[in-house]
Design a protein around this motif. Structure first.
Motif, short mmCIF file in Angstrom:
data_model
loop_
_atom_site.label_atom_id
_atom_site.label_comp_id
_atom_site.label_asym_id
_atom_site.label_seq_id
_atom_site.Cartn_x
_atom_site.Cartn_y
_atom_site.Cartn_z
N UNK A 242 -27.97 11.60 27.72
CA UNK A 242 -27.24 10.37 27.47
C UNK A 242 -28.00 9.39 26.61
N UNK A 243 -29.12 9.80 26.03
CA UNK A 243 -29.93 8.92 25.20
C UNK A 243 -30.25 9.60 23.88
N UNK A 244 -31.21 9.04 23.14
CA UNK A 244 -31.45 9.48 21.76
C UNK A 244 -32.10 10.85 21.66
N UNK A 245 -32.50 11.45 22.77
CA UNK A 245 -33.04 12.80 22.70
C UNK A 245 -31.95 13.86 22.70
N UNK A 246 -30.68 13.44 22.73
CA UNK A 246 -29.57 14.40 22.79
C UNK A 246 -29.67 15.44 21.68
N UNK B 271 -29.83 8.27 33.00
CA UNK B 271 -29.67 8.49 31.56
C UNK B 271 -29.66 9.97 31.17
N UNK B 272 -29.86 10.86 32.14
CA UNK B 272 -29.82 12.31 31.91
C UNK B 272 -30.67 12.69 30.68
N UNK B 273 -31.83 12.06 30.57
CA UNK B 273 -32.67 12.19 29.38
C UNK B 273 -33.89 13.04 29.70
#
Length: 612
Positions: free
Chosen positions: A252-256, A199-201
């Motif tokens: 790739x998640x909501x921390x972008x 997720x690259x998060x």
């Protein structure tokens, strides 16, 4: 003040606040739960009432807490445990407030936390705890059917479920639980050699996978599960901005693009530092500890961790300084194309429900750091470049076009002579012919032939068009040059956006307001200043008047400069930084953390040749 003392004080503050927020009206359906400050309602999710239960349990079990064995706090814990049992569905699951009704993975987050609470309290020699301990055990036991059969949405959920199942296996010894965990683990680890999770998060889900696999390794005696945790922690040493923020420019998640510190890495880094006697992990834990402003969310709660692993309080491993002078390309050696080529063989046809396939997994990312200057060169993200210089923040450089329409995601990264990078992207778009008669469904000859019932996958592709964009980024002694070009001969609307943080002052002779948070940058130079720090751009243009292209939106909370271009174009934007801190990093391949480095995947371990 030691980390332990800091956490005891923080935990006591949160314990007191939790009591203020607890809902004590017996006629309320939320009786005993702890209200969410955002909406005033109590929830059974891992960031809600169970999180506060862990705070209270830690206070009750900690001799240094002012609430140690406090009968009034214990009664609050009992009410909260009763709330959790009432809000537990018959199938054993819980439902968080935002989505995911009857959710096995959200239940697993709670199980992973409350199982630790149970272990902590059950070990206390204090008879009044028996009622609360019994209620918590009952809640955990009720979740077993759901975790034995339940599925997930996202890659990290597999490890959340595995860890929760491990805690239940420890609690009950049921062999079926171990078998279910082995089914999840049989899918293999989704972590590149350089330490990147699917997720690259960096702001949220890296730390989730790290702590969950630590628990799973411990509970199932599977030490090999710690290897991806090590790789991710080594990678994270190169994904920290000078102010301690985590690099979220390509998540790739909501921390972008959000602001996140390193606090969630405290417990996994501390545990791994103790286990491996690794100074780099101890350095990460030290930085994370400085960022702690609360005990933490379940099941990655720092105070709970220090009480369950008292050896962590001693700080037996001397931390090393984290690197602040380097050039690193992450995932440079990852054979991503081969893995992507195998996607068709998986048989899903590119379709996945209630989730994403994350084909951006393992995409290369370059990181440069020189003191207070931090730069990120990005692929497979709406942004291709981000830069911080002191307090001044260039959050994103984006290229949007009317071709798809949308932001262009750069697909490839290659090094070029002089220390720069060439990014490239190819977009394809075509048209589709009629379905052959032999492939038509019966409904095609009926009174109504719905579009959705036709086999669109069998249409012949015609008139396919290509849109090719290239960006060349070169670091100079006082900044960067960003050259963006497209040789498309047909007229195509394009917009290059430079997104700055909302703080500071934006000025320039060719800068004109376009909409809330948006400015046209028509010509000349523009400067974003925050105190004495500034980032100056040169190279504005204004070939058309569109404020935004189709399907493109910009946050009004940021300050975004828009450069409007028409194809073909070849435009170089010169970025200059204030002061001498923008000076390029000197070479030094194979350097230890803290020294200068100009390396690829061999950075981060403190051991030459090992990947970050």
């Amino acid at each position: 003040m030691s980390v332990y003392d800091k956490l005891v004080a923080l935990n006591d503050e949160w314990a007191q606040d939790g009591m203020r927020q607890q809902m004590l009206d017996p006629d309320s359906r939320f009786y005993g739960g702890v209200a969410d400050p955002a909406n005033g309602l109590a929830w059974p999710s891992h960031g809600g009432t169970p999180m506060v239960m862990a705070v209270w349990a830690s206070a009750l079990a900690c001799p240094d807490s002012r609430y140690y064995r406090d009968p009034a706090l214990l009664s609050r814990l009992e009410l909260a445990a009763a709330f959790m049992l009432r809000f537990q569905h018959e199938d054993g699951t819980i439902s968080p407030p935002w989505t995911n009704m009857h959710s096995p993975p959200d239940t697993a987050f709670v199980v992973g936390g409350l199982a630790q609470v149970y272990d902590l309290l059950a070990a206390q020699d204090w008879e009044p705890l028996e009622r609360a301990v019994g209620a918590i055990r009952l809640f955990l036991e009720r979740t077993i059917p759901a975790l034995l059969t339940g599925g997930c949405h996202t890659p990290n959920h597999r490890w959340v479920l595995t860890a929760a199942i491990g805690f239940l296996y420890k609690l009950t010894g049921m062999s079926e639980l171990k078998e279910r965990a082995e089914q999840w683990l049989a899918e293999g680890m989704d972590c590149t050699e350089d330490g990147e999770w699917t997720e690259r998060s960096n702001g949220i889900y890296n730390a989730v996978s790290d702590i969950m696999l630590y628990y799973a390794a411990e509970l199932f005696d599977r030490p090999e599960l710690l290897e991806p945790v090590r790789r991710n922690l080594r990678m994270m040493a190169y994904l920290i901005h000078p102010n301690g923020d985590v690099v979220t420019d390509y998540s790739g998640r909501q921390d972008y693009g959000g602001a996140f510190d390193m606090s969630s890495y405290f417990l996994p880094a501390k545990l791994m530092a103790e286990r491996d006697r690794e100074p780099l992990f101890a350095g990460i834990a030290e930085l994370a500890a400085a960022s702690l402003k609360q005990p933490g969310f379940l099941p990655n709660q720092a105070m709970l961790g220090l009480l369950r692993y008292p050896q962590l309080r001693d700080g037996a491993v001397t931390p090393c300084a984290l690197p602040d002078q380097y050039r690193v390309v992450l995932n440079e050696g990852f054979d991503r194309e081969t893995y992507l080529a195998g996607m068709e063989a998986a048989g899903h046809g590119g379709r996945i429900y209630h989730s994403r396939l994350h084909p951006d997994f393992g995409a290369p990312v370059a990181r440069h750091r020189s003191g207070v200057t931090s730069a990120t060169v990005i692929t497979e993200s709406p942004s291709l470049f981000a830069l911080r210089h002191g307090a001044a923040r260039l959050l994103a450089v984006q290229v949007a076009s009317a071709f798809e329409p949308g932001f262009v995601k750069m697909q490839r990264l290659e090094r070029i002579e002089g220390g720069g990078y060439r990014l490239s992207a190819v977009e394809r778009k075509g048209y589709y012919g009629p379905v052959a008669e032999r492939d038509l469904p019966e409904s095609a000859a009926g009174p109504v032939s719905p579009w959705y019932s036709l086999p669109h996958q069998k249409r012949e592709l015609t008139h396919e068009q290509r849109h090719e964009v290239e960006a060349v980024l070169t670091e100079r002694g006082d900044g960067w040059d960003v050259r963006i070009r497209c040789s498309q001969p047909e007229l195509l609307l394009t917009q290059v956006s430079f997104v700055f943080g909302a703080e500071g002052e934006l000025a320039g002779e060719g800068v004109e307001p376009a909409a809330e948070g948006l400015w046209f940058w028509k010509r000349g130079a523009a400067r974003m200043s925050v105190g004495g720090d500034w980032i100056e751009l040169d190279g504005g243009a204004h070939d058309h008047r569109a404020v935004a292209l189709n399907s493109i939106s910009y946050s009004p909370k940021s300050r975004t400069l828009l450069v409007n271009l028409l194809t073909p174009y070849d435009r170089t934007f010169r970025i200059t930084l204030s002061g001498a801190a923008g000076a390029a990093v000197g070479a030094g391949a194979g350097a230890e953390p803290g020294e200068g480095a100009d390396v690829g995947a061999g950075a981060g371990s403190g051991k030459e040749g090992e990947r970050a």
